[in-house]
Write an enzyme that holds these catalytic residues in place. Sequence first.
Site, PDB file in Angstrom:
ATOM      1  N   CYS A  70       0.862  -1.182   0.000  1.00  0.00           N
ATOM      2  CA  CYS A  70       0.000   0.000   0.000  1.00  0.00           C
ATOM      3  C   CYS A  70       0.896   1.228   0.000  1.00  0.00           C
ATOM      4  CB  CYS A  70      -0.898  -0.009   1.247  1.00  0.00           C
ATOM      5  SG  CYS A  70      -1.879   1.475   1.491  1.00  0.00           S
ATOM      6  N   CYS A 180      -1.152   3.590  -6.469  1.00  0.00           N
ATOM      7  CA  CYS A 180      -1.976   2.855  -5.509  1.00  0.00           C
ATOM      8  C   CYS A 180      -2.196   1.468  -6.084  1.00  0.00           C
ATOM      9  CB  CYS A 180      -3.314   3.571  -5.282  1.00  0.00           C
ATOM     10  SG  CYS A 180      -4.488   2.635  -4.271  1.00  0.00           S
TER      11      CYS A 180
END
Length: 267
Positions: A70, A180
């Site tokens: 992440c 992302c």
Amino acid sequence: MSIGIFDSGIGGVTLLHQAMITLPQEKYIFYADVDHVPYGTKSSQQVLGFVDEVMQFMIQHNCKAVVIACNTATSVAAEEMRRKYSIPIIGIEPAVKPAVQESGGRRVLVVATPLAVQEKKLKNLVKRVDESHLVDMLALPKLVEFAERGEFASEMVRQYLEELLSSYDLDKYGELVLGCTHFNYFKDTFRKLLPDQVKILDGSAGTIRQLARVLGERGALEEAPPCKMDNTPAVQYFLSGRELVNPEDLERMQRLHQRLEEMRHIL
């Protein structure tokens, strides 16, 4: 011992999928923190607390290394977690440097979550590698929501991306960086909206290569079974600490892998 991979949601399957391709002899624990998704719209302190909880889970499950799959969590918490825990912690970093190097002087657009765009880590990375000031950054918060409900190629997704990208003269760009892991599920829609000269980059392969290097230096890589016909890695899936054992839930995970395999070849 297993390799732990975690994200705020299903975006981290992107890194798991790449790890399964690169290191198929390993065992994995995948943790999607769905109780707190998305991280990208939370405060830094909230994200730090969430990541610490996941790290404690990984330590309790005897992981030999942890991949923070992440960008937001890496930006906010990776350095603090490395100070607190002794096992290797590999964070993902947007592929800004190779994008700038390969852009041929064209502009580079980095798309990420709102928190990642605001954090100093990404800004410092851009400042360090973008001497010609080619990089622009764009937050796409709704893509995480689309991904979490499995809406990858709908008309709503296309309209959302078309609207957000309409502010940019895309003919001036050479690279799009997916900042992302959730965004990898949408490569086909990005590809339809971008001019042909714009290449799509993400940091998955580089992150897993770094994982392999770190484990190799420690002598912690598993040896590939020499005669095994089925070299499919063993994976345990957890949603905020709850193990997935229902066949329907596990089938959903396999569909995500299938989607990512299709997206992997879109550049």
